[in-house]
Write a protein that holds these residues in place. Structure first.
Motif, mmCIF file in Angstrom:
data_model
loop_
_atom_site.group_PDB
_atom_site.id
_atom_site.type_symbol
_atom_site.label_atom_id
_atom_site.label_comp_id
_atom_site.label_asym_id
_atom_site.label_seq_id
_atom_site.Cartn_x
_atom_site.Cartn_y
_atom_site.Cartn_z
ATOM 1 N N ASN A 3 23.784 34.183 58.109
ATOM 2 C CA ASN A 3 23.899 35.588 58.461
ATOM 3 C C ASN A 3 25.166 35.790 59.275
ATOM 4 O O ASN A 3 25.416 35.101 60.246
ATOM 5 N N GLY A 4 25.967 36.763 58.889
ATOM 6 C CA GLY A 4 27.243 36.989 59.562
ATOM 7 C C GLY A 4 28.365 36.906 58.551
ATOM 8 O O GLY A 4 28.204 36.407 57.438
ATOM 9 N N PRO A 5 29.543 37.417 58.892
ATOM 10 C CA PRO A 5 30.681 37.318 57.977
ATOM 11 C C PRO A 5 30.950 35.863 57.626
ATOM 12 O O PRO A 5 30.999 35.003 58.498
ATOM 13 N N SER A 6 31.124 35.572 56.350
ATOM 14 C CA SER A 6 31.286 34.183 55.930
ATOM 15 C C SER A 6 32.303 34.097 54.811
ATOM 16 O O SER A 6 32.648 35.085 54.164
ATOM 17 N N GLY A 7 32.770 32.881 54.584
ATOM 18 C CA GLY A 7 33.726 32.639 53.515
ATOM 19 C C GLY A 7 33.146 32.951 52.148
ATOM 20 O O GLY A 7 33.857 33.402 51.247
ATOM 21 N N ALA A 8 31.839 32.711 51.983
ATOM 22 C CA ALA A 8 31.197 32.987 50.694
ATOM 23 C C ALA A 8 31.230 34.477 50.382
ATOM 24 O O ALA A 8 31.464 34.886 49.238
ATOM 25 N N ARG A 9 31.011 35.302 51.391
ATOM 26 C CA ARG A 9 31.032 36.746 51.155
ATOM 27 C C ARG A 9 32.447 37.232 50.884
ATOM 28 O O ARG A 9 32.673 38.116 50.059
ATOM 29 N N TYR A 10 33.398 36.700 51.599
ATOM 30 C CA TYR A 10 34.789 37.081 51.328
ATOM 31 C C TYR A 10 35.199 36.652 49.918
ATOM 32 O O TYR A 10 35.928 37.374 49.224
ATOM 33 N N LEU A 11 34.732 35.484 49.487
ATOM 34 C CA LEU A 11 35.010 35.029 48.126
ATOM 35 C C LEU A 11 34.357 35.960 47.103
ATOM 36 O O LEU A 11 34.964 36.271 46.062
ATOM 37 N N ALA A 12 33.139 36.414 47.393
ATOM 38 C CA ALA A 12 32.462 37.343 46.493
ATOM 39 C C ALA A 12 33.218 38.661 46.393
ATOM 40 O O ALA A 12 33.297 39.276 45.325
ATOM 41 N N VAL A 14 36.479 39.040 46.660
ATOM 42 C CA VAL A 14 37.663 38.796 45.824
ATOM 43 C C VAL A 14 37.274 38.687 44.354
ATOM 44 O O VAL A 14 37.921 39.287 43.478
ATOM 45 N N LEU A 15 36.207 37.923 44.072
ATOM 46 C CA LEU A 15 35.782 37.747 42.681
ATOM 47 C C LEU A 15 35.313 39.070 42.069
ATOM 48 O O LEU A 15 35.583 39.349 40.899
ATOM 49 N N GLY A 16 34.603 39.871 42.849
ATOM 50 C CA GLY A 16 34.163 41.165 42.351
ATOM 51 C C GLY A 16 35.332 42.067 41.997
ATOM 52 O O GLY A 16 35.324 42.746 40.957
ATOM 53 N N PHE A 17 36.344 42.052 42.858
ATOM 54 C CA PHE A 17 37.522 42.881 42.581
ATOM 55 C C PHE A 17 38.265 42.394 41.342
ATOM 56 O O PHE A 17 38.677 43.199 40.487
ATOM 57 N N LEU A 18 38.445 41.084 41.223
ATOM 58 C CA LEU A 18 39.158 40.532 40.074
ATOM 59 C C LEU A 18 38.397 40.790 38.777
ATOM 60 O O LEU A 18 39.010 41.087 37.734
ATOM 61 N N THR A 19 37.058 40.670 38.830
ATOM 62 C CA THR A 19 36.254 40.935 37.633
ATOM 63 C C THR A 19 36.392 42.388 37.195
ATOM 64 O O THR A 19 36.538 42.694 35.998
ATOM 65 N N PHE A 20 36.339 43.288 38.152
ATOM 66 C CA PHE A 20 36.493 44.703 37.830
ATOM 67 C C PHE A 20 37.870 44.992 37.247
ATOM 68 O O PHE A 20 38.011 45.703 36.237
ATOM 69 N N ALA A 21 38.914 44.423 37.885
ATOM 70 C CA ALA A 21 40.276 44.675 37.420
ATOM 71 C C ALA A 21 40.509 44.097 36.027
ATOM 72 O O ALA A 21 41.138 44.741 35.164
ATOM 73 N N PHE A 22 39.998 42.882 35.773
ATOM 74 C CA PHE A 22 40.187 42.256 34.456
ATOM 75 C C PHE A 22 39.455 43.045 33.372
ATOM 76 O O PHE A 22 39.990 43.283 32.281
ATOM 77 N N SER A 23 38.222 43.474 33.689
ATOM 78 C CA SER A 23 37.451 44.237 32.707
ATOM 79 C C SER A 23 38.115 45.580 32.411
ATOM 80 O O SER A 23 38.137 46.046 31.263
ATOM 81 N N ALA A 24 38.668 46.202 33.434
ATOM 82 C CA ALA A 24 39.358 47.473 33.226
ATOM 83 C C ALA A 24 40.613 47.278 32.380
ATOM 84 O O ALA A 24 40.981 48.158 31.576
ATOM 85 N N SER A 25 41.279 46.144 32.546
ATOM 86 C CA SER A 25 42.503 45.901 31.776
ATOM 87 C C SER A 25 42.217 45.729 30.289
ATOM 88 O O SER A 25 43.088 45.983 29.448
ATOM 89 N N LEU A 26 40.991 45.277 29.949
ATOM 90 C CA LEU A 26 40.645 45.128 28.540
ATOM 91 C C LEU A 26 40.677 46.464 27.806
ATOM 92 O O LEU A 26 40.946 46.521 26.605
#
Length: 203
Positions: A3-12, A14-26
């Motif tokens: 519980n608390g800000p963590s590297g796993a959440r920050y990674l999520a 980044v991955l969420g943003f990249l997934t959205f951007a890649f899908s939009a580029s299709l």
């Protein structure tokens, strides 16, 4: 995940943003593939959900365990407001976790009961507050470290106390009706009637 800000959440995030951007580029490609719309839509929705969810969790966990301001009110008589008083003030707020005693830790790992926040369910709190002399009606006092308890060994938050003053602190002297000076137990009406009868008899 702790519980608390963590590297796993920050990674999520980044991955969420990249997934959205890649899908939009299709959608911008000229490939005549009917399935790209479905795939892009699912990818954008999933990426956005992961991105927003991770941001919300990080923001909430960053605040977790820190003391909160609590608002309450107290009612005083005019005498108490003028002279000062010691009053009991009650409010509802979360209590410290009984398992970890507010530390948020249980040995080397996070406390499972409070999920690392150090705080439990909402409960009733009572504080004895010294109200200074000369306080004004509809004023607000800030009482340091008398608010909600802080988890993870953080100090208590502040208490914002709204002051209400009722009318007259002391009772007015009780007035006596129906008695004339020097005529104990005789009402003025009865005395006046006796005087009229006396004058009528004499005439």
């Amino acid at each position: 995940m702790d519980n608390g800000p963590s590297g796993a959440r920050y990674l999520a995030i980044v991955l969420g943003f990249l997934t959205f951007a890649f899908s939009a580029s299709l959608l911008l490609t000229d490939v005549p593939n009917p399935g790209k719309w479905l795939g892009a839509g699912i990818g954008m929705a999933g990426g956005a959900a992961v991105f927003v969810g991770a941001c919300i969790l990080n923001a909430r966990s960053a605040r977790c365990g820190k003391p909160w301001l609590v608002k309450a009110s107290v009612t005083l008589t005019s005498d108490e407001a003028r002279q000062g008083a010691l009053k009991a003030v009650s409010f509802k707020a979360r209590v410290r976790c009984a398992v970890c005693d507010g530390t948020g830790r249980s040995g080397p790992s996070s406390c499972r009961k409070c999920r690392g926040s150090g705080l439990g369910k909402f409960g009733q709190h009572t504080r004895r507050i010294h109200i200074p002399a000369g306080v004004q009606d509809n004023s607000e006092l800030t009482v340091r470290s008398m608010g909600a308890p802080g988890g993870r060994q953080n100090p208590n938050g502040d208490l914002l106390l709204a002051v209400r003053i009722t009318g007259g602190g002391g009772k007015e002297p009780r007035r006596q009706h129906g008695k004339s000076a020097g005529e104990e137990g005789v009402t003025p009406g009865f005395a006046g009637l006796m005087t009229v009868l006396s004058l009528t008899t004499r005439s």
